[in-house]
Write a protein that holds these residues in place. Structure first.
Motif, short mmCIF file in Angstrom:
data_model
loop_
_atom_site.label_atom_id
_atom_site.label_comp_id
_atom_site.label_asym_id
_atom_site.label_seq_id
_atom_site.Cartn_x
_atom_site.Cartn_y
_atom_site.Cartn_z
N ASP A 138 0.82 -1.21 0.00
CA ASP A 138 0.00 0.00 0.00
C ASP A 138 0.85 1.26 0.00
O ASP A 138 0.43 2.30 -0.54
CB ASP A 138 -0.93 0.01 1.22
CG ASP A 138 -2.02 -1.04 1.11
OD1 ASP A 138 -2.26 -1.53 -0.02
OD2 ASP A 138 -2.64 -1.37 2.14
N LEU A 139 2.04 1.19 0.59
CA LEU A 139 2.93 2.35 0.65
C LEU A 139 3.83 2.46 -0.58
O LEU A 139 4.74 3.30 -0.59
CB LEU A 139 3.77 2.29 1.93
CG LEU A 139 2.99 2.43 3.25
CD1 LEU A 139 3.92 2.28 4.44
CD2 LEU A 139 2.27 3.77 3.31
N GLY A 140 3.61 1.59 -1.58
CA GLY A 140 4.37 1.70 -2.82
C GLY A 140 5.59 0.83 -2.89
O GLY A 140 6.34 0.93 -3.86
N GLY A 141 5.83 -0.02 -1.89
CA GLY A 141 6.98 -0.91 -1.92
C GLY A 141 6.65 -2.29 -2.43
O GLY A 141 5.54 -2.55 -2.91
N THR A 142 7.61 -3.19 -2.32
CA THR A 142 7.42 -4.57 -2.76
C THR A 142 7.82 -5.52 -1.63
O THR A 142 8.64 -5.17 -0.77
CB THR A 142 8.26 -4.87 -4.01
OG1 THR A 142 9.66 -4.60 -3.73
CG2 THR A 142 7.81 -4.03 -5.18
N PHE A 143 7.23 -6.71 -1.64
CA PHE A 143 7.49 -7.72 -0.62
C PHE A 143 8.16 -8.91 -1.28
O PHE A 143 7.75 -9.36 -2.35
CB PHE A 143 6.18 -8.15 0.06
CG PHE A 143 6.38 -9.14 1.17
CD1 PHE A 143 6.60 -8.70 2.47
CD2 PHE A 143 6.35 -10.50 0.93
CE1 PHE A 143 6.78 -9.61 3.50
CE2 PHE A 143 6.54 -11.42 1.95
CZ PHE A 143 6.75 -10.96 3.24
N HIS A 144 9.20 -9.44 -0.61
CA HIS A 144 9.96 -10.56 -1.16
C HIS A 144 10.12 -11.63 -0.08
O HIS A 144 10.30 -11.32 1.10
CB HIS A 144 11.34 -10.10 -1.64
CG HIS A 144 11.27 -8.99 -2.64
ND1 HIS A 144 11.22 -9.20 -4.00
CD2 HIS A 144 11.24 -7.63 -2.46
CE1 HIS A 144 11.16 -8.04 -4.62
NE2 HIS A 144 11.17 -7.07 -3.71
N HIS A 145 10.05 -12.89 -0.51
CA HIS A 145 10.19 -14.04 0.39
C HIS A 145 11.42 -14.82 -0.06
O HIS A 145 11.46 -15.33 -1.18
CB HIS A 145 8.94 -14.91 0.32
CG HIS A 145 8.85 -15.91 1.43
ND1 HIS A 145 9.58 -17.06 1.45
CD2 HIS A 145 8.11 -15.92 2.57
CE1 HIS A 145 9.30 -17.75 2.55
NE2 HIS A 145 8.41 -17.07 3.25
N VAL A 146 12.44 -14.90 0.80
CA VAL A 146 13.72 -15.52 0.46
C VAL A 146 13.97 -16.68 1.42
O VAL A 146 13.68 -16.58 2.62
CB VAL A 146 14.88 -14.51 0.54
CG1 VAL A 146 16.21 -15.17 0.23
CG2 VAL A 146 14.63 -13.36 -0.43
N VAL A 147 14.50 -17.77 0.90
CA VAL A 147 14.83 -18.94 1.71
C VAL A 147 16.33 -18.96 1.96
O VAL A 147 17.13 -18.82 1.03
CB VAL A 147 14.39 -20.24 1.00
CG1 VAL A 147 14.80 -21.46 1.81
CG2 VAL A 147 12.88 -20.23 0.78
N GLY A 148 16.72 -19.12 3.22
CA GLY A 148 18.14 -19.17 3.59
C GLY A 148 18.33 -19.56 5.03
O GLY A 148 17.62 -19.06 5.92
N ASP A 149 19.28 -20.47 5.29
CA ASP A 149 19.53 -20.90 6.67
C ASP A 149 20.35 -19.87 7.43
O ASP A 149 20.18 -19.70 8.63
CB ASP A 149 20.26 -22.25 6.66
CG ASP A 149 19.37 -23.37 6.14
OD1 ASP A 149 18.16 -23.32 6.43
OD2 ASP A 149 19.88 -24.27 5.44
N ASP A 150 21.28 -19.19 6.74
CA ASP A 150 22.07 -18.14 7.36
C ASP A 150 21.38 -16.81 7.08
O ASP A 150 21.50 -16.24 5.99
CB ASP A 150 23.49 -18.15 6.79
CG ASP A 150 24.43 -17.23 7.57
OD1 ASP A 150 23.93 -16.39 8.35
OD2 ASP A 150 25.66 -17.35 7.40
N VAL A 151 20.64 -16.29 8.06
CA VAL A 151 19.82 -15.10 7.83
C VAL A 151 20.66 -13.88 7.46
O VAL A 151 20.34 -13.18 6.48
CB VAL A 151 18.93 -14.82 9.05
CG1 VAL A 151 18.16 -13.52 8.87
CG2 VAL A 151 17.97 -15.97 9.27
#
Length: 950
Positions: free
Chosen positions: A291-304
């Motif tokens: 809603d604020l104009g950004g984007t959402f991403h979902h990333v997989v990784g064991d070492d954050v």
């Protein structure tokens, strides 16, 4: 030869100087010795642009005539034949005159590029296809000439020709763009300062996006991993905790400080699927950032930290926003945390912001009880084995006379620890290990019955026992949890597979989906709630179960679906790990609801379209088929009333016959229109009675040309259960249609036969027939097959006939006639035959002349002659409403009420014989049936009169 290169001068509005810049580039290239020609340039009467064409070779244009006007277009063949190194083509979005080589000029340019010719062209931002709606909302003008964005995006070079709105308006006022008579209108409409500013911003942003694409392609091609801060890109690291909303808002404020800032929120999930994040909170945060104009991403990784930094460098981010850790002070013993690690390893080219929030230092919260995954019964048995097991084993070993040795005793106690871990998990196993070590020390380690140990080796043995017990318990507990998690993930995958299958199958039952949700999660009731806005009350779109809720706050579990929809469940509180699957169900429920509404809207639109089509056809019928007979009647009446001409008796009779024919045609047409309207509105009521076909069918043949129909109805036919009036109208329409298409001199055959509990009336003609693909279409309203002229009717006869047949529980279908032609098969229900003596189908006496041919049937080679109207055939019908079959013939006798009127069949020899020549038994059965239905006849007649009045 390779493909040519395309260079485009992009402008925000007409008059910024695109063509002038293109011609200036052409002069520079010619000075460098490049072969450059003008393929097509339009100077629009601008003197400075026209001057720039001097000294440039111009390819002659092609002249095309269109609508008595001669137009000029680029001659693609001449350019290809000339084969210059560079060709100038103005106005890339131009639409060519019909008859040109291509529809669009950009297609001409594609041909030149394919031939290896470099092209320099121009285009305005408002002509890009993707920006058509935006430009229309700004300027109020819809651009008809557009070019696909991909064509411009594939250009090797894009150069922006920019000019401030004030400078462009001054150029317009000085007459450098449009003729003086158009300047005022242009300045007050399209060239308003606001319009020009918005168009300029569109052009700048579009070019900036293309530059960014080129930059990313260059960095990828040259494997540049160092961040170039060409644009502020802020990455927000989310954990699924409540502090995420604060971080997103803070990142958006940072991005707003610089022009063109971009916010990207990212959530790092472990590859094993184990996470403590709240799916509901992540959904809310995703909605917020979008809603604020950004984007959402979902990333997989064991070492954050490593995964977060890799993502930031991959998108060329300049800043990372993280929240201060929620861990307590003592938890830093296990490591510095994600924030500190990212700040240390980010390097000098990536800024890291640690934002404080209300959840800082409050801890991450206790993990979900592992026992909940193993079940209550297993936990009870685990604690029993972990606590009571060592005590019982110690008593057993203490009372055994044989000493097994300390090593064997430790192995026995270790086996109890493993059993406790298998049953109850880690905590019962730790209790078993601690209790077992104490019992070993007290009962089996010298000195006995004390907690002191004399031999140091025994101390080592007990310590090793405790360590091994704890390690084995941890491994067993971890394996048990992994097994439970794998089973859970398998169940989730099966549920998600079911949802995906329902999407592919196009299932639209919302109640079935909600019932599946209720069964899957063991709930009492499930409801899908929605509302129009934040202030509107909640309404239920669908629900299952006895106890329903009217708002999400009253439910035990609520899952939001967008801003104005929620899935509410009542029965119990769901654990956090179940909400992920519930979110998938909620999204699918919203999709099913939208699909159902779209289907309803499509059905409504289809009904409206069908209604519009019928109304259009009705207007066409009124405009022609009604006006034609009215015009004939008007002309005949005017002629008869004229005092200027003395008409003979023959002329008057001819004019009166024309008036009668036109009136009959109008009566028939209006009757069909009324019948069709009643059928479509569902207002046709049927009065089903038992009656003989030979009392109804001959009445339907009244009015057809003499000698055009042959009738054959066997005496052995059972009575039928029909509405006599509707059956008469249906047969009349079918016969009329058959006579219309039958060849001259070839009569239409009408026959009947019994098939079990059904009776078929077959109308056979020898006309041209109907193809199989059109057999159903001829029953649609306002359909004329083939090249039938308009004067033959409006195409309602067969539609009305099928509607009447179906209203009586029958059918009307079309079949091919063997040898050519079409056969209409009207099927109706046979009446139930009463059992008893004298009711068997009668047989005609031997030698009785029951027909003109002596064949024992009422047959005729020609049409049935006018006969007396039978109350039995006419009661309760709509024959009087525009029917072509007149039910009362002048001069015919009237049959007594409750009896059958004989219908005379005209033979080829011109003699008349009774069509109803049934045996005495059959006549008695008819009279008995007529007597039994006397009251019904009176009621039917009243109903018929009421319908006629309506």
């Amino acid at each position: 030869m390779g493909r040519g290169k395309l260079r485009i001068y992009l402008g925000a509005a007409p008059g910024v100087g695109k063509t002038y810049a293109m011609l200036s580039e052409a002069h520079r290239r010619i000075e460098r010795g490049t072969d450059c020609v003008v393929a097509f340039v339009e100077h629009h009467g601008r003197p400075r642009t026209e001057v720039m064409l001097h000294g440039l070779e111009q390819i002659p244009r092609r002249e095309l005539a269109y609508r008595d006007t001669v137009f000029t277009e680029m001659d693609v063949d001449a350019v290809l034949a000339r084969r210059p190194r560079v060709a100038l083509v103005d106005e890339l979005a131009h639409t060519n005159v019909p008859g040109s080589r291509n529809d669009k000029r950009w297609q001409d340019v594609e041909e030149l590029l394919t031939a290896g010719i470099d092209v320099i062209s121009t285009v305005n931002i408002q002509h890009l296809e993707s920006l058509g709606d935006v430009v229309e909302s700004i300027t109020g003008v819809r651009q008809r000439e557009t070019v696909p964005d991909e064509v411009v995006r594939r250009a090797d070079q894009i150069e922006l020709v920019d000019m401030s709105p004030q400078a462009l308006r001054r150029r317009m006022a000085h007459g450098n763009i449009y003729q003086p008579d158009k300047v005022d209108a242009a300045l007050s409409n399209y060239f308003r300062p606001g319009n020009l500013t918005a168009l300029r911003e569109l052009a700048l942003l579009w070019v900036a996006d293309r530059v960014d694409e080129y930059l990313n392609a260059y960095r990828s091609e040259h494997q540049v991993s160092k961040i170039w801060g060409s644009r502020e890109r802020i990455v927000v690291g989310l954990t699924g905790g409540p502090e995420g909303r604060t971080l997103i808002r803070r990142a958006v404020r940072l991005a707003e400080k610089g022009a063109g800032g971009e916010v990207m929120a990212v959530y790092i999930a472990r590859s094993d699927g184990l996470t403590s994040a709240s799916p509901k909170e992540l959904t809310v945060q995703r909605t917020l950032v979008e809603d604020l104009g950004g984007t959402f991403h979902h990333v997989v990784g064991d070492d954050v930290p490593a995964a977060l930094l890799a993502f930031a460098r991959g998108v060329n981010a300049t800043q990372i926003v993280l929240g201060v850790s929620r861990r307590r002070s003592w938890q830093y013993v296990f490591g510095p945390g994600v924030g500190a690690t990212v700040a240390r390893e980010s390097g000098p080219d990536l800024d890291v912001h640690l934002i404080t929030h209300d959840e800082a230092g409050k801890g991450r919260g206790l993990p979900v009880a592992r026992g909940a995954r193993l079940g209550r019964a297993r936990m009870v048995w685990g604690w029993l084995v972990g606590t009571a097991g060592p005590l019982l084993l110690a008593l057993l070993l203490a009372n055994v006379e044989t000493d097994l040795g300390l090593a064997n005793d430790m192995l026995l106690f270790l086996s109890l620890t493993v059993a406790a871990a298998l049953l109850g998990g880690l905590l019962p196993a730790l209790a078993a290990a601690v209790l077992g070590s104490l019992l070993l020390n007290w009962f089996f380690t010298p000195p006995l019955h004390t907690l002191t140990v004399d031999d140091p080796t025994n101390i080592v043995a007990i310590a090793v026992f405790i360590g091994v017990a704890v390690a084995v318990a941890s491994v067993v507990d971890l394996a048990a949890r992994r097994t439970q998690q794998a089973a859970r993930l398998r169940a989730e995958s099966e549920i998600l597979s079911f949802l995906a299958g329902s999407v592919l199958r196009g299932e639209t039952s919302l109640e079935a989906l909600l019932e599946r949700v209720r069964e899957t999660f063991g709930m009492e009731s499930v409801a899908l709630l929605e509302r129009g806005s934040e202030v509107d009350p909640w309404t239920c779109a669908g629900s299952v179960g006895p106890r329903q809720v009217d708002r999400p706050e009253a439910a035990d579990v609520d899952m939001p679906v967008g801003d104005h929809m929620a899935l509410a469940l009542s029965g119990r509180v769901l654990p956090a790990e179940d909400r992920r699957v519930l979110a998938a169900f909620a999204a699918q429920a919203a999709v099913v609801l939208d699909r159902r509404r779209l289907r309803q809207e499509a059905d409504q639109a289809k009904e409206l379209a069908e209604g519009n089509r019928i109304r259009t056809a009705l207007l066409a019928a009124v405009s022609h088929d009604l006006r034609t007979p009215l015009a004939g009647i008007k002309a005949s009446v005017s002629s008869l009333r004229s005092d200027d001409v003395a008409w003979s008796r023959e002329d008057e009779a001819e004019l009166l016959a024309g008036i009668e024919e036109g009136a009959d045609r109008l009566d028939h047409l209006v009757g069909n229109l009324l019948d069709m309207s009643r059928l479509q509105t569902g207002t046709v009521s049927t009065l089903i009675r038992e009656i003989d076909l030979d009392e109804v069918v001959p009445m339907a043949l009244v009015g057809v040309p003499e000698g055009s129909v042959g009738l054959e109805i066997p005496e052995s036919l059972p009575m039928v259960a029909v509405d006599p009036g509707l059956l008469e109208r249906a047969v009349a329409n079918v016969v009329e249609n058959a006579v219309k298409y039958s060849p001259p001199g070839t009569p239409v055959q009408v026959s009947a036969s019994a098939l079990g509990a059904r009776v078929e009336v077959r109308v056979t003609d020898r006309g041209p027939g109907v193809p199989d693909e059109a057999k159903d279409r001829i029953f649609a309203p306002f359909q004329r097959h083939g090249d039938a002229p308009r004067g033959t009717g409006v195409g309602l006869g067969l539609a009305v006939a099928r509607g009447f047949a179906e209203a009586m529980g029958g059918t009307l279908d079309a079949e091919d006639t063997p040898g050519g032609g079409l056969t209409m098969v009207l099927t109706v229900r046979a009446a139930e035959q009463p059992s008893g003596p004298g009711t068997d189908p009668p047989v005609a006496p031997s030698g009785a002349d029951t027909s003109a041919s002596g064949a024992g049937s009422a047959s005729a080679a020609t049409s049935a002659a006018p006969a007396a109207a039978s109350p039995t055939a006419g009661a309760g019908s709509v024959a009087g409403e525009g029917s072509s079959a007149d039910t009362s013939t002048p001069g015919a006798g009237t049959a007594p009420e409750g009896t059958s009127a004989p219908v005379a069949a005209s033979t080829a020899a011109g003699t008349s014989v009774p069509a109803d020549t049934a045996s005495p038994a059959r006549t008695a059965a008819r009279s008995d049936a007529a007597a039994r239905s006397d009251a019904a006849v009176r009621s039917d007649a009243a109903g018929s009169a009421e319908r006629r009045t309506t």
